[in-house]
Design a protein around this motif. Structure first.
Motif, PDB file in Angstrom:
ATOM      1  N   ASP A   1       0.851  -1.177   0.000  1.00 52.11           N
ATOM      2  CA  ASP A   1       0.000   0.000   0.000  1.00 52.11           C
ATOM      3  C   ASP A   1       0.896   1.238   0.000  1.00 52.11           C
ATOM      4  OD1 ASP A   1      -1.797   1.972   0.448  1.00 52.11           O
ATOM      5  OD2 ASP A   1      -2.634   1.138   2.290  1.00 52.11           O
ATOM      6  N   ASP A   2       0.637   2.151  -0.930  1.00 52.53           N
ATOM      7  CA  ASP A   2       1.487   3.345  -0.970  1.00 52.53           C
ATOM      8  C   ASP A   2       0.956   4.456  -0.081  1.00 52.53           C
ATOM      9  OD1 ASP A   2      -0.670   4.373  -2.345  1.00 52.53           O
ATOM     10  OD2 ASP A   2       0.459   5.011  -4.113  1.00 52.53           O
ATOM     11  N   GLY A   3      -0.145   4.190   0.609  1.00 53.27           N
ATOM     12  CA  GLY A   3      -0.694   5.215   1.495  1.00 53.27           C
ATOM     13  C   GLY A   3      -1.614   6.185   0.798  1.00 53.27           C
ATOM     14  N   PHE A   4      -1.683   6.074  -0.538  1.00 52.53           N
ATOM     15  CA  PHE A   4      -2.521   6.984  -1.302  1.00 52.53           C
ATOM     16  C   PHE A   4      -3.622   6.230  -2.052  1.00 52.53           C
ATOM     17  CE2 PHE A   4       1.912   8.760  -1.702  1.00 52.53           C
ATOM     18  CZ  PHE A   4       1.782   9.665  -0.647  1.00 52.53           C
TER      19      PHE A   4
END
Lengths: 182, 216, 229
Positions: free
Chosen positions: B196-199
């Motif tokens: 997960d890239d957090g975005f």
């Protein structure tokens, strides 16, 4: 088409491994739609299923040399697709945990008395989205694909007893989810 | 919470009993349960005929790619350690391409003179990125190794095959990266390890170590 | 985000040793992210540095968000979330007995948490990762296994098993690729990991044999009819 259509999976696999890449299209045509229903019912969307089947076919090509028994290409491909479906479900649960399954499988309503059945079908499809992947799979394989428990056991590696337990929990869960719609 | 089905009803759903085998007081429940399983959509599902074209375009690209040739080469014992992976990807909206990232590593200086030119230095190695993206106007790879710069590492098309490639000399380390298609669409390899890239998207992972490149 | 908080952040970063210079953070973000993001990240980075956390991952995350065109509030939230994970990882490393862990190990712990491992997993794995095993490596291997779909506890057990068996760093690094290869041969990630664990530990195999896939043995058989005659 004639000769291609009659070639066995093993013959085609060997030809592809020998460098005749274009022959792989025989296997693509042979299995594209055959496994589409399983993927669509597992993923709840024809479009997502299409991606999954396509991806599985490409992965199978990439790893064709790992298919130790070309006569069992169909089963080997199915396992790749099955893993792809499970991975897709996990990915969607991570990214969209609160969203229901899409309505890609629902067709237009019909004014010919099939409305109730269509609604039930849609309700069941929605409800299947709330089962665990394992419960959904056993339901799909038994009640959509028409497989017997012992056949499903061969695919999943689970015992018939545990499959039945899984299925019976699915029945109860589905009954609860479809309350008032049956 | 509604009570579950009676065990006999479940046996009926499993095909071990018929509705007539149920005691009269369970018939209603049995009929309801049958309506449930009969609601299963057993209609065949036909995929777009374009699937075949897309799959074949992808596999021809893979077959012709340096990745596949390298894979065959890998099966013979060599002095050089080499890891690679090729992954397809699909994009939304029907426009479909395939992505692959290939990491080719020469982790130790080879004894053959020709190979030495491919070793960047003691602490960095050549990593080759390959993307199959027919129809793309431009492709780049961006990640933690180049400050996510969308223009720092463009890929070059290999003829008209739809295969885009570039080779970067990367220092030892772990990297997250993604492909940028046409300057705006970020694409991670869905089949590769990704986080997960957090975005709301995913970043692919690759590690370059003294022992080789690895899928993490 | 007020100008005061930006100034405070810059001051905090400037007086903390061993971290990115305050001007460095602001300068590196200049032109890459909107001013609101830059101000917020400077403040978050200052707070992180005050707790001994690495700042570079926070800068990278902000730059990544800017490059991807992510809205400012989401970038700030992601950077703040990452700072939280770095803090959680640091706490786990302290529990594991590392008083002043290297920034790369802290980042590896945060990656492991992001991949789904728990703080206890991170702590336990680091405890086992004594020389010659680098905890940043073992954490990232476990995180990648989790990212591949191997259940967290099983990923942890697999890495621990390899360490216990004295396997090399190369063997550890090869695990994710081997799981991928197993999946390519039709196993689930959990099954592939179990196979590798058996290979590492010598326990008996137990995989099902071949099977008949849907539509193969009975392609024309109609769906089952529960209405038996």
């Amino acid at each position: 088409m004639g000769l291609e259509a009659e070639a066995s999976d093993a013959e085609v696999v060997r030809a592809v491994l020998a460098g005749d890449v274009d022959r792989y299209s025989v296997l693509v045509r042979r299995y594209r739609d055959r496994y589409a229903r399983y993927a669509a019912r597992m993923l709840g969307s024809r479009d997502v299923a299409e991606d999954a089947v396509q991806d599985a076919l490409v992965r199978a090509f990439d790893r064709l040399a790992d298919c130790r028994d070309p006569n069992k290409f169909a089963g080997w491909l199915f396992l790749i697709l099955r893993n792809r479906c499970y991975a897709e479900r996990r990915r969607r649960q991570r990214e969209r945990p609160l969203l229901p399954v899409d309505e890609g499988l629902a067709g237009p309503d019909r004014p010919d008395g099939a409305y109730d059945r269509r609604e039930q079908q849609r309700a069941l499809e929605q409800s299947l989205g709330h089962l665990t992947a394992e419960q959904r799979e056993v339901f799909v394989l038994k009640h959509v694909e028409g497989m017997a428990y012992d056949e499903i056991a061969q695919i999943t590696g689970a015992s018939v007893a545990s499959l039945k337990m899984r299925m019976h929990r699915a029945y109860d869960r589905l009954r609860d989810l479809m309350k008032g719609q049956l | 919470m509604m009570a579950g089905y009676h065990p006999l009803v479940k046996q009926m759903l499993d095909g071990e009993l018929s509705l007539a085998d149920l005691p009269p007081e369970l018939r209603g429940e049995g009929e309801e349960a049958l309506r449930l399983v009969q609601a299963a959509d057993r209609a065949p599902v036909a995929l777009s005929p374009a699937v075949e074209d897309r799959v074949m375009a992808l596999v021809r690209g893979h077959a012709a790619s340096p990745a596949r040739r390298a894979w065959r080469w890998l099966h013979a014992p060599r002095e050089l350690e080499l890891r690679l992976r090729v992954r397809p990807w699909a994009v939304w909206g029907g426009a479909l391409a395939a992505a692959a990232v290939l990491a080719l590593l020469l982790s130790r200086p080879a004894r053959t003179p020709n190979s030495e030119t491919r070793v960047a230095s003691r602490d960095s190695v050549f990593v080759r990125f390959v993307l199959y993206a027919p129809g793309a106007r431009r492709v780049a790879v961006a990640g933690t190794f180049n400050q996510w710069d969308r223009s720092a590492a463009p890929l070059v098309p290999a003829g008209t095959s739809g295969v885009w490639t570039t080779t970067l000399a990367l220092p030892v380390g772990q990297y997250q990266y993604g492909f940028v298609v046409d300057g705006e669409r970020w694409v991670a390899d869905p089949a590769a390890p990704a986080v997960d890239d957090g975005f709301g998207r995913r970043n692919s992972l690759v590690a370059v170590t003294a022992h080789g490149t690895h899928v993490l | 985000m007020s100008r005061l908080s930006l100034v405070l952040g810059l001051v905090l970063l400037a007086i903390l040793p061993g971290t990115l210079d305050a001007q460095d953070v602001a300068a590196r973000l200049g032109g890459r992210v909107p001013p609101t993001v830059r101000q917020a990240v400077v403040t978050i980075a200052a707070g992180a540095a005050a707790r001994g956390l690495p700042v570079e991952p926070l800068v990278q995350k902000a730059i990544e968000g800017g490059a991807k065109g992510v809205p400012a509030d989401r970038v700030i939230a992601a950077v703040r979330s990452l700072a939280g994970r770095l803090g959680d990882a640091m706490a786990a490393l302290h529990e594991a007995g590392l008083a002043t862990p290297d920034g790369d190990v802290v980042e590896g712990g945060a990656d492991a948490l992001n991949a789904g491992l728990t703080s206890h997993d991170v702590r336990d794995l680091v405890r086992l990762s004594r020389p010659p095993y680098d905890p940043s490596l073992t954490l990232r291997v476990a995180a990648t296994l989790a990212a591949l779909g191997v259940p967290g506890p099983q990923a942890l057990q697999l890495v621990e098993g390899m360490i216990s068996a004295g396997r090399s760093a190369s063997d550890l690094l090869a695990l994710p690729a081997e799981v991928q290869a197993g999946v390519g041969r039709g196993a689930t990630p959990a099954e592939a990991a179990a196979g590798l664990a058996r290979a590492a530990g010598g326990s008996p195999p137990g995989r099902t044999s071949g099977f008949v896939p849907p539509g193969q043995s009975n392609p024309h058989r109609p769906p089952p009819n529960p209405h038996k005659p």
